[in-house]
Every structure is written in structure tokens, then in C-alpha cells.
Motif scaffolding. Structure first.
Motif, short mmCIF file in Angstrom:
data_model
loop_
_atom_site.label_atom_id
_atom_site.label_comp_id
_atom_site.label_asym_id
_atom_site.label_seq_id
_atom_site.Cartn_x
_atom_site.Cartn_y
_atom_site.Cartn_z
N GLN A 40 46.43 41.58 35.64
CA GLN A 40 47.80 41.10 35.45
C GLN A 40 48.84 42.17 35.77
OE1 GLN A 40 48.56 39.62 31.51
NE2 GLN A 40 50.15 38.25 32.24
N THR B 204 46.78 34.80 34.81
CA THR B 204 46.05 34.79 33.53
C THR B 204 46.74 33.87 32.53
OG1 THR B 204 47.24 36.78 32.83
CG2 THR B 204 45.07 37.08 33.83
N PHE C 85 50.38 37.96 38.59
CA PHE C 85 50.87 38.31 37.26
C PHE C 85 50.79 37.12 36.31
CE2 PHE C 85 54.26 38.73 34.09
CZ PHE C 85 53.90 39.94 33.52
#
Length: 115
Positions: A32, A80, A77
Motif C-alpha cells: 500500500q 487493499t 494504494f
């Protein structure tokens, strides 16, 4: 019978909890945070090389590549978060069944314990 299924899930949860913690606290943050930073740095370096070369065509191409990499970085980013949201939606939908409801809730609580 449903209580036995829940007990089985919780026993399994305790055995894989260390692995889930590694995934949630180790691998997810690297994906991330680390990959988007790397993509933006590489795109910036490409753009800097193009600006130093003073070639307008190369600057335009590098700007396009930087824009694409920034979009990819944003997608990665939020990936997740999107996966966690989808899993919660699936778990909420699966909890409506009588036998599988406790099983799903057990796995969801196991995933939440790893945080």
C-alpha cells in the motif's frame, strides 16, 4: 452442529493468526505504501531525465508516463482497502445462511484479530 463449526474455525484461526498478522501488518503496508512511492519516484526520475535532455518530444512522453504511474500508484494504494471492503460485503452476504453464518463470522473475527 453450528457451534462445532464455529469452534473449528476459531481453532484454525489461532493456528494461522501469526500468518495473518504478517500479511496485515507487513505485506499490506509494503504494497500500500512502498509500491506507490516507488512508482512516483521512478516516474519523477524519467521526467527529470527528459527535462535535462531538453527534448520536447521526450518531455511529453515522460509526462504521460508519470501521469500513468501516478494513476497506478493511486489504484495500488487503495487496492487493499477495496479488497477488505469486498471481503466484508461477501462476509455480510454469506452470514445470512444458517449454517455458514457462524462460519463466516468466525473467519471475519479472525481477520479482525490479526489487525
Amino acid at each position: 452442529m453450528n457451534n462445532l463449526a464455529l469452534i473449528g474455525v476459531m481453532d484454525t484461526c489461532q493456528s494461522i493468526l501469526p500468518l495473518l498478522r504478517v500479511v496485515r501488518k507487513g505485506i499490506f503496508p509494503i504494497i500500500q505504501i512502498g509500491i506507490p512511492i516507488l512508482l512516483i519516484i521512478l516516474g519523477t526520475l524519467d521526467l527529470a531525465k527528459a527535462v535535462i535532455s531538453s527534448d520536447d518530444k521526450e518531455v511529453k512522453a515522460a509526462t504521460g508516463r508519470l501521469t500513468k504511474r501516478m494513476i497506478y500508484a493511486a489504484v495500488i494504494f487503495f487496492m487493499t482497502t477495496i479488497v477488505a471492503l469486498v471481503m466484508n460485503i461477501v462476509a455480510a452476504g454469506g452470514s445470512e445462511g444458517a449454517a455458514s453464518g457462524q462460519d463466516v463470522e468466525g473467519w471475519q473475527s479472525c481477520w479482525n484479530q490479526a489487525a
